[in-house]
Design a protein around this motif. Structure first.
Motif, PDB file in Angstrom:
ATOM      1  N   MET A   1       0.851  -1.195   0.000  1.00 17.85           N
ATOM      2  CA  MET A   1       0.000   0.000   0.000  1.00 17.85           C
ATOM      3  C   MET A   1       0.888   1.248   0.000  1.00 17.85           C
ATOM      4  SD  MET A   1      -3.438  -0.693   0.350  1.00 17.85           S
ATOM      5  CE  MET A   1      -4.164   0.778   0.942  1.00 17.85           C
ATOM      6  N   PRO A   2       0.463   2.278  -0.707  1.00 21.48           N
ATOM      7  CA  PRO A   2       1.227   3.523  -0.698  1.00 21.48           C
ATOM      8  C   PRO A   2       1.027   4.291   0.609  1.00 21.48           C
ATOM      9  CG  PRO A   2      -0.715   3.748  -2.070  1.00 21.48           C
ATOM     10  CD  PRO A   2      -0.646   2.315  -1.638  1.00 21.48           C
ATOM     11  N   GLU A   3       1.941   5.214   0.861  1.00 15.78           N
ATOM     12  CA  GLU A   3       1.869   6.067   2.043  1.00 15.78           C
ATOM     13  C   GLU A   3       1.010   7.291   1.729  1.00 15.78           C
ATOM     14  OE1 GLU A   3       5.356   7.011   4.864  1.00 15.78           O
ATOM     15  OE2 GLU A   3       5.364   8.570   3.320  1.00 15.78           O
ATOM     16  N   TYR A   4       0.234   7.749   2.710  1.00 14.83           N
ATOM     17  CA  TYR A   4      -0.634   8.916   2.567  1.00 14.83           C
ATOM     18  C   TYR A   4      -0.279   9.974   3.598  1.00 14.83           C
ATOM     19  CZ  TYR A   4      -3.699   6.330  -0.544  1.00 14.83           C
ATOM     20  OH  TYR A   4      -4.202   5.632  -1.608  1.00 14.83           O
ATOM     21  N   HIS A   5      -0.446  11.229   3.199  1.00 15.37           N
ATOM     22  CA  HIS A   5      -0.287  12.364   4.105  1.00 15.37           C
ATOM     23  C   HIS A   5      -1.688  12.845   4.472  1.00 15.37           C
ATOM     24  CE1 HIS A   5       0.103  16.763   4.895  1.00 15.37           C
ATOM     25  NE2 HIS A   5       1.026  16.288   5.710  1.00 15.37           N
ATOM     26  N   PHE A   6      -1.870  13.194   5.748  1.00 12.92           N
ATOM     27  CA  PHE A   6      -3.184  13.679   6.188  1.00 12.92           C
ATOM     28  C   PHE A   6      -3.034  14.958   6.993  1.00 12.92           C
ATOM     29  CE2 PHE A   6      -1.723  10.938   9.602  1.00 12.92           C
ATOM     30  CZ  PHE A   6      -1.971  11.710  10.728  1.00 12.92           C
ATOM     31  N   ILE A   7      -4.113  15.730   6.999  1.00 16.91           N
ATOM     32  CA  ILE A   7      -4.266  16.909   7.852  1.00 16.91           C
ATOM     33  C   ILE A   7      -5.681  16.842   8.403  1.00 16.91           C
ATOM     34  CG2 ILE A   7      -4.271  19.433   8.001  1.00 16.91           C
ATOM     35  CD1 ILE A   7      -2.597  19.393   5.373  1.00 16.91           C
ATOM     36  N   ILE A   8      -5.811  17.052   9.723  1.00 14.52           N
ATOM     37  CA  ILE A   8      -7.129  17.075  10.353  1.00 14.52           C
ATOM     38  C   ILE A   8      -7.163  18.258  11.326  1.00 14.52           C
ATOM     39  CG2 ILE A   8      -6.426  15.430  12.153  1.00 14.52           C
ATOM     40  CD1 ILE A   8      -9.335  14.337  12.075  1.00 14.52           C
ATOM     41  N   GLY A  26       0.260  14.324   9.562  1.00 12.89           N
ATOM     42  CA  GLY A  26       1.210  13.220   9.601  1.00 12.89           C
ATOM     43  C   GLY A  26       1.047  12.361   8.370  1.00 12.89           C
ATOM     44  N   TYR A  27       1.577  11.175   8.445  1.00 16.76           N
ATOM     45  CA  TYR A  27       1.449  10.247   7.327  1.00 16.76           C
ATOM     46  C   TYR A  27       1.216   8.850   7.854  1.00 16.76           C
ATOM     47  CZ  TYR A  27       6.366   9.585   8.458  1.00 16.76           C
ATOM     48  OH  TYR A  27       7.534   9.352   9.123  1.00 16.76           O
ATOM     49  N   LEU A  28       0.609   8.013   7.025  1.00 22.09           N
ATOM     50  CA  LEU A  28       0.359   6.634   7.400  1.00 22.09           C
ATOM     51  C   LEU A  28       0.183   5.786   6.157  1.00 22.09           C
ATOM     52  CD1 LEU A  28      -2.880   5.419   7.380  1.00 22.09           C
ATOM     53  CD2 LEU A  28      -3.093   7.492   8.690  1.00 22.09           C
ATOM     54  N   THR A  29       0.363   4.511   6.346  1.00 23.78           N
ATOM     55  CA  THR A  29       0.106   3.536   5.300  1.00 23.78           C
ATOM     56  C   THR A  29      -1.110   2.731   5.735  1.00 23.78           C
ATOM     57  OG1 THR A  29       2.448   3.421   4.740  1.00 23.78           O
ATOM     58  CG2 THR A  29       1.048   1.593   3.994  1.00 23.78           C
ATOM     59  N   PRO A  30      -2.244   2.885   5.056  1.00 26.22           N
ATOM     60  CA  PRO A  30      -3.448   2.152   5.445  1.00 26.22           C
ATOM     61  C   PRO A  30      -3.234   0.636   5.361  1.00 26.22           C
ATOM     62  CG  PRO A  30      -3.988   3.898   3.900  1.00 26.22           C
ATOM     63  CD  PRO A  30      -2.498   3.778   3.919  1.00 26.22           C
ATOM     64  N   GLU A  31      -3.932  -0.086   6.192  1.00 25.14           N
ATOM     65  CA  GLU A  31      -3.905  -1.546   6.155  1.00 25.14           C
ATOM     66  C   GLU A  31      -4.612  -2.030   4.888  1.00 25.14           C
ATOM     67  OE1 GLU A  31      -2.421  -3.581   8.379  1.00 25.14           O
ATOM     68  OE2 GLU A  31      -1.702  -1.817   9.462  1.00 25.14           O
ATOM     69  N   PRO A  32      -4.210  -3.172   4.365  1.00 24.58           N
ATOM     70  CA  PRO A  32      -4.903  -3.716   3.186  1.00 24.58           C
ATOM     71  C   PRO A  32      -6.408  -3.852   3.466  1.00 24.58           C
ATOM     72  CG  PRO A  32      -2.902  -4.957   3.603  1.00 24.58           C
ATOM     73  CD  PRO A  32      -3.087  -4.022   4.787  1.00 24.58           C
ATOM     74  N   SER A  63      -7.946  16.249   5.133  1.00 25.99           N
ATOM     75  CA  SER A  63      -7.348  16.005   3.834  1.00 25.99           C
ATOM     76  C   SER A  63      -6.549  14.710   3.911  1.00 25.99           C
ATOM     77  CB  SER A  63      -6.434  17.173   3.439  1.00 25.99           C
ATOM     78  OG  SER A  63      -5.758  16.882   2.237  1.00 25.99           O
ATOM     79  N   LEU A  64      -6.664  13.884   2.887  1.00 32.32           N
ATOM     80  CA  LEU A  64      -5.923  12.626   2.795  1.00 32.32           C
ATOM     81  C   LEU A  64      -5.470  12.472   1.350  1.00 32.32           C
ATOM     82  CD1 LEU A  64      -5.067   9.923   4.190  1.00 32.32           C
ATOM     83  CD2 LEU A  64      -7.242   9.000   3.364  1.00 32.32           C
ATOM     84  N   GLU A  65      -4.158  12.536   1.142  1.00 28.30           N
ATOM     85  CA  GLU A  65      -3.624  12.472  -0.214  1.00 28.30           C
ATOM     86  C   GLU A  65      -2.375  11.589  -0.236  1.00 28.30           C
ATOM     87  OE1 GLU A  65      -2.925  16.305  -1.871  1.00 28.30           O
ATOM     88  OE2 GLU A  65      -4.767  17.129  -1.052  1.00 28.30           O
ATOM     89  N   LEU A  66      -2.084  11.048  -1.405  1.00 31.35           N
ATOM     90  CA  LEU A  66      -0.851  10.279  -1.563  1.00 31.35           C
ATOM     91  C   LEU A  66       0.338  11.151  -1.153  1.00 31.35           C
ATOM     92  CD1 LEU A  66      -1.444   8.448  -4.940  1.00 31.35           C
ATOM     93  CD2 LEU A  66      -1.216   7.399  -2.682  1.00 31.35           C
ATOM     94  N   ASN A  67       1.292  10.555  -0.468  1.00 24.45           N
ATOM     95  CA  ASN A  67       2.453  11.276   0.018  1.00 24.45           C
ATOM     96  C   ASN A  67       3.589  11.242  -1.001  1.00 24.45           C
ATOM     97  OD1 ASN A  67       3.836  12.819   1.884  1.00 24.45           O
ATOM     98  ND2 ASN A  67       4.735  11.060   2.896  1.00 24.45           N
ATOM     99  N   THR A  68       3.259  11.534  -2.242  1.00 31.21           N
ATOM    100  CA  THR A  68       4.253  11.610  -3.306  1.00 31.21           C
ATOM    101  C   THR A  68       4.018  12.886  -4.095  1.00 31.21           C
ATOM    102  OG1 THR A  68       2.829  10.364  -4.820  1.00 31.21           O
ATOM    103  CG2 THR A  68       4.440   9.104  -3.573  1.00 31.21           C
TER     104      THR A  68
END
Length: 69
Positions: A1-8, A26-32, A63-68
């Motif tokens: 899974m790709p890594e995502y950047h979020f803002i809340i 921060g950033y996270l990699t969601p579970e499958p 906001s939740l977006e790919l961290n690339t």
């Protein structure tokens, strides 16, 4: 899974006027198998743990977006 950047960000009214506000990024990699909603729920729960003084805040921004780039 790709890594995502979020803002809340969230806020709650104060008893004698005004608002308490907080934000977190921060950033996270969601579970499958996680959906966008699942990911929001995990981030929201952690946000509330980090800012217990807000109780259950009104989320004003997410906001939740790919961290690339």
């Amino acid at each position: 899974m790709p890594e995502y950047h979020f803002i809340i960000a969230g806020q709650k009214p104060l008893p004698h006027g005004g608002h308490a506000m907080a934000d977190w990024s921060g950033y996270l990699t969601p579970e499958p198998g996680w959906t966008r909603h699942d990911t929001f729920q995990v981030i929201h729960e952690e946000f509330m743990k980090r800012y217990p003084e807000l109780g259950r805040p009104c989320i004003t921004f997410f906001s939740l977006e790919l961290n690339t780039l």
